[in-house]
Structure formats: structure tokens, C-alpha cells
Scaffold this active site. Structure first.
Site, PDB file in Angstrom:
ATOM      1  N   ARG A   1      30.448  13.975  12.616  1.00 22.77           N
ATOM      2  CA  ARG A   1      29.355  13.017  12.844  1.00 22.77           C
ATOM      3  C   ARG A   1      29.912  11.941  13.766  1.00 22.77           C
ATOM      4  O   ARG A   1      30.863  11.230  13.416  1.00 22.77           O
ATOM      5  CB  ARG A   1      28.881  12.404  11.531  1.00 22.77           C
ATOM      6  CG  ARG A   1      28.060  11.145  11.769  1.00 22.77           C
ATOM      7  CD  ARG A   1      27.368  10.625  10.548  1.00 22.77           C
ATOM      8  NE  ARG A   1      26.244  11.471  10.195  1.00 22.77           N
ATOM      9  CZ  ARG A   1      25.250  11.079   9.394  1.00 22.77           C
ATOM     10  NH1 ARG A   1      25.247   9.876   8.865  1.00 22.77           N
ATOM     11  NH2 ARG A   1      24.254  11.887   9.116  1.00 22.77           N
TER      12      ARG A   1
ATOM     13  N   HIS B   1      20.345  15.904  15.339  1.00 28.14           N
ATOM     14  CA  HIS B   1      20.712  15.966  13.915  1.00 28.14           C
ATOM     15  C   HIS B   1      20.227  17.331  13.380  1.00 28.14           C
ATOM     16  O   HIS B   1      19.285  17.398  12.579  1.00 28.14           O
ATOM     17  CB  HIS B   1      20.064  14.795  13.163  1.00 28.14           C
ATOM     18  CG  HIS B   1      20.659  14.532  11.813  1.00 28.14           C
ATOM     19  ND1 HIS B   1      21.729  15.237  11.295  1.00 28.14           N
ATOM     20  CD2 HIS B   1      20.323  13.615  10.848  1.00 28.14           C
ATOM     21  CE1 HIS B   1      22.022  14.763  10.097  1.00 28.14           C
ATOM     22  NE2 HIS B   1      21.191  13.792   9.804  1.00 28.14           N
TER      23      HIS B   1
ATOM     24  N   GLN C   1      19.873  18.303   9.458  1.00 36.21           N
ATOM     25  CA  GLN C   1      18.732  17.653   8.812  1.00 36.21           C
ATOM     26  C   GLN C   1      17.433  18.384   9.164  1.00 36.21           C
ATOM     27  O   GLN C   1      16.611  18.664   8.285  1.00 36.21           O
ATOM     28  CB  GLN C   1      18.648  16.186   9.234  1.00 36.21           C
ATOM     29  CG  GLN C   1      17.487  15.444   8.614  1.00 36.21           C
ATOM     30  CD  GLN C   1      17.649  15.197   7.120  1.00 36.21           C
ATOM     31  OE1 GLN C   1      18.625  14.633   6.690  1.00 36.21           O
ATOM     32  NE2 GLN C   1      16.678  15.618   6.325  1.00 36.21           N
TER      33      GLN C   1
ATOM     34  N   ASP D   1      11.531   8.293  10.849  1.00 32.06           N
ATOM     35  CA  ASP D   1      12.941   7.922  10.761  1.00 32.06           C
ATOM     36  C   ASP D   1      13.033   6.447  11.167  1.00 32.06           C
ATOM     37  O   ASP D   1      12.067   5.871  11.691  1.00 32.06           O
ATOM     38  CB  ASP D   1      13.765   8.819  11.714  1.00 32.06           C
ATOM     39  CG  ASP D   1      15.264   8.563  11.631  1.00 32.06           C
ATOM     40  OD1 ASP D   1      15.728   7.946  10.655  1.00 32.06           O
ATOM     41  OD2 ASP D   1      15.985   8.980  12.568  1.00 32.06           O
TER      42      ASP D   1
ATOM     43  N   CYS E   1      14.204  11.500   6.711  1.00 30.19           N
ATOM     44  CA  CYS E   1      15.581  11.976   6.548  1.00 30.19           C
ATOM     45  C   CYS E   1      16.404  11.048   5.664  1.00 30.19           C
ATOM     46  O   CYS E   1      17.405  11.464   5.100  1.00 30.19           O
ATOM     47  CB  CYS E   1      16.237  12.157   7.908  1.00 30.19           C
ATOM     48  SG  CYS E   1      16.288  10.635   8.879  1.00 30.19           S
TER      49      CYS E   1
ATOM     50  N   ARG F   1      19.637  19.354   1.824  1.00 30.62           N
ATOM     51  CA  ARG F   1      20.795  19.279   2.742  1.00 30.62           C
ATOM     52  C   ARG F   1      21.931  20.145   2.207  1.00 30.62           C
ATOM     53  O   ARG F   1      22.608  20.854   2.954  1.00 30.62           O
ATOM     54  CB  ARG F   1      21.276  17.821   2.882  1.00 30.62           C
ATOM     55  CG  ARG F   1      20.337  16.888   3.624  1.00 30.62           C
ATOM     56  CD  ARG F   1      20.203  17.238   5.092  1.00 30.62           C
ATOM     57  NE  ARG F   1      21.470  17.154   5.807  1.00 30.62           N
ATOM     58  CZ  ARG F   1      22.022  16.031   6.280  1.00 30.62           C
ATOM     59  NH1 ARG F   1      21.408  14.886   6.118  1.00 30.62           N
ATOM     60  NH2 ARG F   1      23.167  16.052   6.930  1.00 30.62           N
TER      61      ARG F   1
HETATM   62  N1  NVA Z   1      18.321   8.286  13.473  1.00 35.67           N
HETATM   63  C1  NVA Z   1      19.185   7.910  12.392  1.00 35.67           C
HETATM   64  C2  NVA Z   1      19.359   9.041  11.435  1.00 35.67           C
HETATM   65  C3  NVA Z   1      20.215   8.722  10.242  1.00 35.67           C
HETATM   66  C4  NVA Z   1      20.371   9.891   9.331  1.00 35.67           C
HETATM   67  C5  NVA Z   1      20.519   7.445  12.956  1.00 35.67           C
HETATM   68  O1  NVA Z   1      21.011   8.090  13.886  1.00 35.67           O
HETATM   69  O2  NVA Z   1      21.059   6.443  12.484  1.00 35.67           O
HETATM   70  N1   CP Z   2      19.892  11.865   6.500  1.00 36.62           N
HETATM   71  C1   CP Z   2      21.212  11.644   6.643  1.00 36.62           C
HETATM   72  O1   CP Z   2      21.876  12.253   7.491  1.00 36.62           O
HETATM   73  O2   CP Z   2      21.746  10.736   5.783  1.00 36.62           O
HETATM   74  P1   CP Z   2      23.206  10.086   5.828  1.00 36.62           P
HETATM   75  O3   CP Z   2      23.270   9.182   7.024  1.00 36.62           O
HETATM   76  O4   CP Z   2      23.326   9.368   4.540  1.00 36.62           O
HETATM   77  O5   CP Z   2      24.223  11.192   5.954  1.00 36.62           O
END
Ligand code: NVA
Ligand code: CP
Length: 313
Positions: A106, A133, A136, A228, A268, A296
Site C-alpha cells: 500500500r 484500490h 476493495q 468514498d 469502502c 475483504r
Molecule cells: N480513497 C481513500 C480510500 C481509503 C481506503 C484513500 O485513498 O484514502
Molecule cells: N477500505 C480500506 O482499504 O480500509 P483501510 O484503509 O482501513 O485498509
């Protein structure tokens, strides 16, 4: 059953059949886990999990999932590794490949994940970048399938920032034949390259992927409403501007009223109540966000088993 590529970087890279396989295996593994049946497809294997951003769901579901498959996951916070101190991605990829059987990452830059996959000799799984992502969005397809049975021909309306989540949903919908409308204001609409690729993918399954500025028009007849956060990780400095620009792009009772009566609400998570979604919708009868979060685990176990197991799944 397996997957054609070494890595899972983008749903766009997967065939329609591979997406169906991931969902089928996820259902199978979910059943096994619920019934307490053994499913240690990755016994004795190790997974390196690189995190340059915060996480609750991704970290815990990958770690628990890999353990349930019989393997040993290793949490590698960016701040505690040499990668965080500037060791090149390509060196990290080659070193980790000597130790572990798979890498989950990540991070911010999507290009970094592609570089990691290019230099790693073991499978690389994208656990979120600024662009995508995929784990997800695949999870979301499973959740919708469980609730509405049929995916093909359904209408998913994404409300808000045309971000990583919107992009991966566009690819996922295109692969399963769901029509998707991304309701976003100008300046926050999805990347035109991703949109064009998703629209190209959609030709195969006969669905449509479109962008619409008018949120009420977009939400009419929706089977699924999805949103989101307005400010993603790494965009904190833009928070005030984004709050203003995305103010009207909220899932609330008024929006839900123009969707179909059975409409599901997905997010998400983490959610910001009172911003992209109201408390009443998030906690209301249409919301399936916690079943979605649980999935997930099952979907990522399917992805890891398919990419990393020596056994037939
Ligand atoms: N769009 C959000 C998703 C978090 C799971 C981010 O990138 O922070
Ligand atoms: N939805 C998701 O990816 O959550 P986290 O940021 O908690 O991993």
C-alpha cells in the site's frame, strides 16, 4: 484454477474469467472458514506487507487471511524499513523476493507498485495506490453478488471524488457487466485514461461506464449507491477546498429515495459521517458496509491462494 498474471496490480489486467474465478474462490473459502474446514493452501509460505499509508481493514484482513491460509505474514511499515529511508524500490523488490513468497503493498505512487512487480520474482498485490484500490473493488463485487445475486445489468452509482476507489470500481463493473455512473463535479471526475480503458473493457460485457455531474440524475434507478471520502490519504492539505467542491456529492436519504427500493449502500470505509454520507444512511437498512468490510478477508484470501499456492484451488 489460477490467474494468468504473476501479480494483481489492476483489475484492468484481469480477464472477465479471472474476475469470476476470484469471486468463486472467495465464496468457496468463505464457506470453508465459516464451517471450520481446513484450507491451508499457503502452508509454510511468507508474505511481506509494505505499508506507506495507514490502514485498518487492509492490514488486518491480509494478515489474518494469510495466517488462515497457513502462512506467515510480515508487517513492514515504511517508517521501519530501509525503503522508508530511500532504498530504491527495485532493490527492495529483489531483496524481498529472496525471502518471501509474495508481497502486498500500500503506497502513494502507482508507478512504484508497477516497478516493484517488475523487479520482484514473487507475486505483488496492490493494497491501494493513489490511482487504484483493486482488492476493495473486487470485494465490492462479491458483496453485491451475495446480496443481489446477479451482477450483470445492475446499475452502480458512485458518488463523490473520482479517486482510486472510483477508478477500480469502473474496472470491476466493466469486467462483471454492471453499468456504472460516476457522479462527480468538474475537477474531481475520474482520470480520462482510466475512463477510456474501462469503457473499452465494458464493450466485452456489454455494459456502460459513464460520468455525470448531476447527482440526482445519476442516482435514478440505482441498484447500488457507493461513496468514498472526499479527501484521500495524501491529500490532507486540500481538505478545505475539497469540502467545498464536493459538498453536494453526498449519499443521504434524499438521494436514496430516487434509487431502486432494494438499493444497497456501500462504502469502502473509513467513513466521514456528515460529509460523503449521512449517519442515517450509513447506519440505515440499505447499508451493507460491515458485510463489505468482512469480505475483504475472503476475496484477498482467494487472490493470495490463486497467485501463490502450489495446489489446485
Ligand atoms: N480513497 C481513500 C480510500 C481509503 C481506503 C484513500 O485513498 O484514502
Ligand atoms: N477500505 C480500506 O482499504 O480500509 P483501510 O484503509 O482501513 O485498509
Amino acid at each position: 484454477m489460477g490467474l494468468l498474471h504473476k501479480d494483481l496490480i489492476s483489475i484492468h489486467d484481469l480477464t472477465v474469467g479471472e474476475v469470476a474465478t476470484i469471486l468463486d474462490v472467495a465464496k468457496k473459502l468463505k464457506k470453508k472458514q465459516k464451517n471450520g474446514e481446513p484450507h491451508q493452501y499457503l502452508k509454510g509460505k511468507t508474505l511481506g506487507m509494505i505499508f506507506s499509508k495507514a490502514s485498518t481493514r487492509t492490514r488486518v484482513s491480509f494478515e489474518v487471511g494469510f495466517y488462515q491460509l497457513g502462512g506467515h505474514p510480515i508487517y513492514l511499515a515504511d517508517s521501519a524499513t530501509q525503503l522508508g529511508r530511500g532504498e530504491p524500490v527495485r532493490d527492495t523488490a529483489r531483496v524481498l523476493s529472496r525471502f518471501v513468497d509474495g508481497i502486498m503493498i500500500r503506497t502513494f505512487s502507482h508507478e512504484s507498485v508497477k516497478e516493484l512487480a517488475q523487479y520482484a520474482t514473487v507475486p505483488v498485490i496492490n493494497g491501494l495506490t493513489d490511482l487504484l484500490h483493486p482488492c476493495q473493488a473486487l470485494t465490492d463485487m462479491l458483496t453485491i453478488q451475495e446480496k443481489l445475486k446477479v451482477l450483470k445489468g445492475r446499475k452502480l452509482v458512485y458518488v463523490g471524488d473520482g479517486n482510486n476507489m472510483a477508478h477500480s470500481l469502473m474496472f470491476a463493473c466493466a469486467k462483471v457487466g454492471m453499468n456504472m455512473v460516476c457522479a462527480s463535479p468538474k475537477g474531481y471526475q475520474p482520470d480520462p485514461v482510466v475512463l477510456a480503458q474501462a469503457q473499452e473493457d465494458a464493450k466485452e460485457t456489454g455494459c456502460t461506464i459513464t460520468v455525470e455531474e448531476n447527482i440526482m440524475k445519476a442516482a435514478k434507478g440505482a441498484d447500488v449507491l457507493y461513496t468514498d471520502v472526499w479527501t484521500s490519504m495524501g491529500e490532507e492539505a486540500e481538505r478545505e477546498v475539497r469540502m467545498e467542491a464536493l459538498h453536494d456529492y453526498q449519499i443521504n436519504d434524499e438521494l436514496l429515495a430516487v434509487a431502486r427500493p432494494h438499493c444497497l449502500v456501500l462504502h469502502c470505509l473509513p467513513a466521514h459521517r456528515g460529509e460523503e454520507i449521512t449517519e442515517s444512511v450509513l447506519e440505515g437498512p440499505h447499508s451493507v458496509v460491515f458485510d463489505e468490510a468482512e469480505n475483504r478477508l475472503h476475496v484477498q484470501k482467494a487472490i493470495m491462494a490463486l497467485l501463490m499456492s502450489d495446489e489446485k484451488i
